[in-house]
Design an enzyme around this catalytic site. Structure first.
Site, mmCIF file in Angstrom:
data_model
loop_
_atom_site.group_PDB
_atom_site.id
_atom_site.type_symbol
_atom_site.label_atom_id
_atom_site.label_comp_id
_atom_site.label_asym_id
_atom_site.label_seq_id
_atom_site.Cartn_x
_atom_site.Cartn_y
_atom_site.Cartn_z
ATOM 1 C CG HIS A 92 45.600 39.477 35.337
ATOM 2 N ND1 HIS A 92 46.643 40.274 35.725
ATOM 3 C CD2 HIS A 92 44.682 40.322 34.795
ATOM 4 C CE1 HIS A 92 46.375 41.544 35.426
ATOM 5 N NE2 HIS A 92 45.190 41.595 34.860
ATOM 6 C CD GLU A 93 41.614 39.338 32.678
ATOM 7 O OE1 GLU A 93 40.795 40.064 33.268
ATOM 8 O OE2 GLU A 93 42.556 39.799 31.996
ATOM 9 C CG HIS A 116 38.887 44.028 43.475
ATOM 10 N ND1 HIS A 116 39.806 44.898 42.931
ATOM 11 C CD2 HIS A 116 38.355 44.666 44.549
ATOM 12 C CE1 HIS A 116 39.838 46.015 43.667
ATOM 13 N NE2 HIS A 116 38.962 45.896 44.641
#
Length: 594
Positions: A388-389, A395
């Site tokens: 997730h992180e 991104h």
């Protein structure tokens, strides 16, 4: 805590490399003085933004100062989070926090001055000056708010009143977190323990049904005692949003919330419509869960229980990295190489240490590498957190690499998409490759619960929000009984006939702090749906799916979120993304319903 290592006892290879921003506190202090001396000159532009050259000079100078200030801010916060008891870094953080507020006041003139200029004049200046062209989106975004910006005196008045207007949220926060107590209940071992908002979630997931029921009845019983106060505070909060939207000349609060990011109101309303058309899937899930848990009747306090217990498996960090890399393999070599270099080059602060901030996050600035704070504890959940992180971080990496400074940050509407896409690819991989039937069932239940809580539940919240705002906008008052009835009816509609909608849950609306942030929760559902659409296209091997997804990652904030997603192949103005999520939900139901 006795086993926790001190910061200095953790090997350097497990720590992030914050010294890449500043080698020493002396270097930081030097830059801090430079910024203070330079930033004051921003005020010299005030009253002088009369032509394209002046606007361009301001934007360039502001960028130079802001980038340096960002480095100072990030370094101090990251160092403080390594060990929150370290007074040296506490004072550094405090110093920069106070200064950032001062810096913001130096640039407060910019937006009002741009708005005071004639639109056609600004457009002609953008066309005349090549250097100004890259700022066209930024300037047009400011100009479109012109109908909703008030006179200088009115803006000052609203700013001065903002603290008072935030009172309902502050009252709810202090009442539910400081003043409310829930007494003691017996835990699974028969010990008397204090029930708190913090430990309620572990009780409601516990195996012992009597303990779950006791925690549920006790918690909501306390909220019920204060329902009239909590209803008054929620109504006051909604009236404040409605007042603010009227003053700013929006048609309603929903428009005031969505229009600044150019999100069509239909995106919100359509999401609710699509979920309503597919509630039979959630009804089926409740029925299957009842069967798997072996219950004669299923209650609201049974919803969070895993359908199966599996022994905890220890997953070392390097093994966790390898699992995530295999899961993200469909994203291609370039993405995997960035991920690996992040792990090897010191993006991640891996293990817990004494004084380290809890939880996990991804952060960083335009001129720093991404930084990921973890408290990795060798569990499957930690592997998911890593995926997730790192989704957030990659991104940010792409956005900063491909976009100029002013467009490097993405909006909240897009913020959770990349992180959730990674999680989606990971759970797909784990389910596909799990040979043990029990573990597979556990993983399927994990993903079902994620969709239930992030998509179905958050859109139920969104439907409640729309009802409350629209009712109060019409001048119809809402009492605690009205809120209770609306909440009860929504629970009946969403969860179906198989479940007992316990009367205690009627007051659950009063517990949810997100209702004090206007029209916020629907973005959890839209973000999850967009991520599902991306991961499905990638896993199905659709033509250019990976390139389109990377195009999304590279776009930062260079356009409005709906356009950025649409350009990458996910159109949030249509039913398709949420329907794709429900299709996945149904596939998972088929897997466990046999």
């Amino acid at each position: 805590m006795s086993d926790l290592k001190k910061r200095e006892e953790i090997e350097d290879k497990f720590k992030w490399k914050v010294d890449k921003i500043y080698k020493s506190i002396e270097d930081w202090e030097k830059d801090f003085e430079d910024v203070k001396n330079e930033a004051v000159k921003l005020k010299d532009f005030s009253g002088k933004l009369v032509n394209g050259e002046a606007i361009l000079d301001y934007l360039k100078f502001n960028e130079k100062v802001s980038r340096k200030a960002e480095n100072l801010f990030i370094y101090a916060h990251l160092k403080c989070d390594e060990d929150t008891s370290n007074t040296t870094y506490q004072s550094l953080m405090s110093k920069v926090d106070i200064y950032m507020a001062e810096l913001a006041s130096y640039t407060a003139f910019f937006v009002p001055e741009i708005l005071s200029l004639d639109d056609s004049f600004i457009k002609s200046e953008i066309n005349r000056l090549d250097g100004l062209k890259q700022f066209e989106f930024l300037i047009e975004d400011i100009l479109k708010e012109k109908p909703h910006i008030l006179s200088k005196e009115m803006e000052e008045l609203l700013a001065a009143a903002s603290d008072c207007l935030d009172a309902p949220s502050a009252i709810h926060n202090i009442l539910t977190n400081a003043d409310m107590t829930f007494g003691k209940i017996e835990d699974e071992d028969g010990n008397e323990v204090e029930l708190t908002e913090g430990n309620y979630s572990s009780f409601i997931r516990g195996k012992n049904r009597e303990v779950r029921k006791a925690a549920f009845e006790r918690l909501f019983g306390e909220y019920d005692k204060l329902k009239n106060t909590l209803a008054t505070s929620l109504s006051a909060s909604i009236k404040t949003f409605n007042f603010s939207s009227r003053v700013r000349k929006y048609n309603n609060a929903l428009e005031a919330s969505l229009k600044p990011n150019n999100i069509p109101l239909e995106v919100y309303k359509n999401a609710i419509k699509v979920i309503n058309n597919n509630l039979d899937s959630l009804h089926r899930y409740v029925k299957i869960k009842k069967k798997l848990l072996g219950l004669d009747e299923i209650h609201m306090y049974d919803l969070y229980v895993p359908v199966i217990e599996i022994p905890k498996e220890r997953i070392e960090f390097n093994d966790g990295v390898n699992i995530v890399l295999k899961a993200l393999n469909p994203l291609g070599t370039e993405y995997l190489d960035i991920f690996k270099s992040g792990v090897n080059d010191g993006w991640i602060d891996i293990y817990e240490n004494k004084g380290k901030r809890g939880g996990a996050y991804s952060w960083g600035g335009y001129d720093t590498m991404p930084y990921v704070l973890l408290n990795y504890n060798n569990e499957l959940g930690d592997v998911s957190t890593l995926a997730h992180e790192m989704g957030h971080s990659i991104h940010s990496y792409y956005s900063r690499k491909e976009q100029p400074y002013y467009y490097a940050n993405y909006t909240l509407f897009c913020a959770e998409v990349a992180s959730t896409t990674n999680e989606s690819l990971l759970i797909h991989y784990l389910i596909e490759n799990e040979k043990d039937e029990k573990k597979k069932l556990y993983l399927i239940n994990q993903e079902l619960e994620q969709i239930r809580t992030t998509v179905f539940r958050q859109l139920m919240f969104a439907e409640f929000e729309l009802y409350t705002h629209e009712t109060l906008e019409k001048g119809i008052p809402l009492t605690a009984e009205d809120y209770n009835k609306a909440w009860h009816d929504l629970n009946v509609k969403y969860f179906g006939n198989e479940i007992v909608i316990d009367k205690e849950v009627d007051v659950e609306w009063s517990r949810i702090p997100h209702f004090y942030s206007d029209f916020y929760v629907y973005q959890y559902a839209t973000g999850y749906a967009a991520a599902s659409a991306f991961s499905k296209a990638i896993l199905d091997g659709k033509e250019n799916a990976v390139e389109k997804y990377k195009g999304f990652l590279k776009s930062g904030g260079s356009d409005y979120p709906i356009n950025i997603l649409r350009n990458a192949g996910v159109d949030m103005t249509t039913d398709a993304p949420i329907e794709a999520t429900i299709k996945r939900f149904n596939e998972l139901l088929d897997m466990i319903d046999n």
